[in-house]
Design an enzyme around this catalytic site. Structure first.
Site, PDB file in Angstrom:
ATOM      1  N   CYS A  86      28.394  12.164  -1.536  1.00 20.91           N
ATOM      2  CA  CYS A  86      27.341  11.524  -2.135  1.00 20.91           C
ATOM      3  C   CYS A  86      26.909  10.272  -1.268  1.00 20.91           C
ATOM      4  O   CYS A  86      25.893   9.558  -1.632  1.00 20.91           O
ATOM      5  CB  CYS A  86      27.730  11.218  -3.369  1.00 20.91           C
ATOM      6  N   CYS A 209      22.300  12.414 -16.782  1.00 21.05           N
ATOM      7  CA  CYS A 209      22.823  12.774 -15.536  1.00 21.05           C
ATOM      8  C   CYS A 209      21.743  12.818 -14.520  1.00 21.05           C
ATOM      9  O   CYS A 209      20.344  13.221 -14.956  1.00 21.05           O
ATOM     10  CB  CYS A 209      23.096  14.514 -15.486  1.00 21.05           C
ATOM     11  N   SER A 210      22.020  12.520 -13.186  1.00 21.41           N
ATOM     12  CA  SER A 210      20.945  12.804 -12.212  1.00 21.41           C
ATOM     13  C   SER A 210      20.849  14.091 -11.925  1.00 21.41           C
ATOM     14  O   SER A 210      21.598  14.948 -12.333  1.00 21.41           O
ATOM     15  CB  SER A 210      21.408  11.659 -11.071  1.00 21.41           C
ATOM     16  N   HIS A 336      19.166  12.663  -6.796  1.00 17.91           N
ATOM     17  CA  HIS A 336      20.114  12.388  -5.894  1.00 17.91           C
ATOM     18  C   HIS A 336      20.419  13.185  -4.728  1.00 17.91           C
ATOM     19  O   HIS A 336      21.155  14.266  -4.689  1.00 17.91           O
ATOM     20  CB  HIS A 336      21.379  12.399  -6.687  1.00 17.91           C
TER      21      HIS A 336
END
Ligand SMILES: [Zn+2]
Lengths: 396, 160
Positions: A86, A209-210, A336
């Site tokens: 990430c 949540c993304s 993301h």
């Protein structure tokens, strides 16, 4: 070490994009060259590409030379693709910084990209489950939502954080996301809407949540003398650290509600740069889940340990509060795309410092910003510090 | 126009099967095969360092504390404490989506962290609302039935 500055940036719209991986690269590349229009592409000597899993999502590996071809860039010093899940994007910035600071490179293109939406979303989830130790944790279903759900459960248990406080993080980031035309989500939400959204992994609802996102972002980094020629508004890199303490598998993690590696990273960064938590005007932090941002307030030193929920409840992380956290909407509103996120954070800081964002999300007079990426199950924390001032001018 | 004919259905090896690392020999062999052999015999075990005394998990071929390769296999205490849990309701990865929803949990066995382990595991026999932090749980060996040629084993947690 030579001073290194970001001289320009470009970004694609983030979201479920009906374009391919290579299209995203070209969109972001064109945008960054448009932004630094007086740069001759021949002067770029190095290229760093942040990409987490192109070989799984788009079945393409050896991607750095492919990006060079797609953007007509000839490299003669350093070319690499960076991968730390990430935080692959911030890693690309870090290596460009290092290469220019040491004098090996003079001008570097940094580009982060991920194409995560495909026809087979359960394969995408499989890509995510392999970010943990696949043999011992991935196998037990440790994708991000259940893991961060357990982090939230423990933080609620250990410190009394509430689901309402977590929801306010989304409300704040959605509010700023509406003013960011590149963000995946363009709607404001209420606490009730967040709490009432479908339960994904209790206690995390969908809006905690993304998302899985397609997107790319790019920067040009240059040494001080070249940066001065290219722009009147350079953003200086004043420091950067990464901390992992041999922690990857669940056994090494200790207490989930404390992110000791982030606390240590913040201490290291503050020591390196002379910045204190109270000096920070803008913090782009890794809100992959609402609970993450709450823990980040604590470990970055914006509030006491355990008081992150209260910090957002009292509005201290809004623009106008103690520190403007994620004034571009963060991961929650932007989505993301793993390889692009760290570069999107730096791009946001660049736009903020240049005053090129809409009034409602502009942090007026900002001088110092930090960007925080975490990777995987919060095992590894990555921090960068940026300023309108050169590093020498910040150290007390 | 010339055509290239592909089969209607293309069979791929089960690349996305998470329980593939259990082989004793051949290209898929693992240095911790004994962990899997012990599972097959009903024991959940890990490696403990004979030199510094550190219990490691996951098991490995050297001690991550002192780098010694003088290790012994020890049994993980059967009953531990539920540290955290959630439920995989939406967004399960391939293969695991066949058995979702299930409880995803972390439990501590022995005297963690000094002389014990913190492990992830699934729970199948209790619903989310029937569990709470601090519950006593035990590990239990399970068989993975599927496309592999040999019998495969894993473990899960169960509320005591
Ligand atoms: Zn040892």
């Amino acid at each position: 070490m030579r001073n290194v500055a970001i001289v320009g940036g470009g970004i694609t719209r983030f979201g479920v994009r009906e374009v391919g991986w290579k299209d995203l690269v070209q969109e972001a590349g064109k945008a960054v060259f448009d932004d630094v229009s007086n740069l001759d592409r021949k002067d770029i000597d190095s290229l760093f590409v942040g990409a987490a899993q192109p070989e799984r999502w788009v079945y393409q590996t050896h991607v750095a030379p492919l990006v060079a071809e797609l953007l007509g860039v000839d490299v003669r010093r350093v070319i690499a693709r960076t991968e730390v899940a990430c935080a692959s994007g911030q890693a690309a910035i870090r290596y460009a910084w290092l290469s220019i600071a040491t004098g090996l490179s003079d001008v570097a293109l940094v580009l982060g990209v991920e194409k995560m939406n495909t026809k087979h979303m359960n394969i995408s989830q499989t890509c995510m489950v392999n970010v943990g130790n696949r043999e011992f944790d991935g196998v037990n279903g440790f994708t991000a939502p259940p893991f961060f759900a357990m982090v939230a459960q423990r933080h609620m248990h250990d410190y009394g954080t509430t689901k309402e406080q977590m929801a306010i993080v989304r409300v704040k980031n959605a509010k700023y996301g509406v003013m960011n035309p590149y963000a995946q989500f363009q709607k404001e939400v209420t606490v009730e809407k967040v709490m009432g959204s479908r339960m994904i992994s209790p206690p995390l609802s969908l809006l905690d949540c993304s998302a899985m996102t397609d997107g790319a972002a790019a920067l040009i980094l240059a040494s001080e003398d070249i940066a001065r020629k290219l722009t009147d508004t350079p953003v200086w890199i004043v420091g950067g650290v990464q901390v992992v303490e041999h922690s990857h598998t669940v056994n090494q993690m200790g207490d989930l509600s404390e992110w000791k590696a982030l606390r240590k990273a913040a201490d290291e960064l503050y020591k390196m740069t002379g910045i204190e938590a109270k000096d920070i005007d803008i913090a782009e932090v890794h809100d992959c889940f609402t609970i993450s941002e709450i823990i980040e307030y604590e470990e970055l030193g914006f509030c006491k340990k355990g008081e992150g929920g209260k910090f957002i409840e009292e509005g201290e992380s809004y623009i106008g509060g103690k520190v403007a956290v994620n004034p571009g909407g963060g991961l929650l509103a932007n989505g993301h795309p793993l390889g692009a996120t760290g570069i999107r954070q730096a791009w946001e800081i660049l736009m903020q410092f240049r005053g090129e964002v809409p009034e409602g999300r502009y942090v007026s007079g900002a001088r110092i910003a930090i960007a925080h990426n975490l990777s995987g199950m919060a095992q590894l924390h990555h921090l960068m510090a940026y300023s309108v001032e050169k590093p020498q001018n910040l150290k007390g | 126009m010339k055509k290239i004919k592909l089969p209607d259905l293309i069979e791929l090896p089960p690349l996305l099967d998470p329980w593939d690392q259990q082989e004793a020999s051949g290209a898929d062999a693992t240095g911790i095969y004994e962990f899997y052999r012990n599972l097959a015999e009903g024991d959940l075990t890990t490696t403990k360092c004979r030199d510094c005394g550190k219990i490691g998990f996951p098991p490995a071929i050297i001690c991550t504390n002192c780098l010694s390769d003088n290790l012994e296999w020890v049994r993980i205490p059967e009953v531990g404490e539920l540290y955290a849990f959630s439920e995989m309701r939406l967004g399960a990865p391939m293969i695991l989506d066949q058995i979702a929803p299930f409880i995803v949990a972390i439990a501590r066995f022995g005297d963690y962290p000094e002389n014990g382990v913190q492990m992830s595991g699934m729970i199948f026999d209790s619903g989310y609302d029937e569990l709470k932090i601090g519950d006593r749980v035990k590990w239990e060996i399970i068989e993975i039935k599927g496309p592999a040629e040999r019998k495969r084993y894993w473990y899960c947690f169960k509320k005591v």
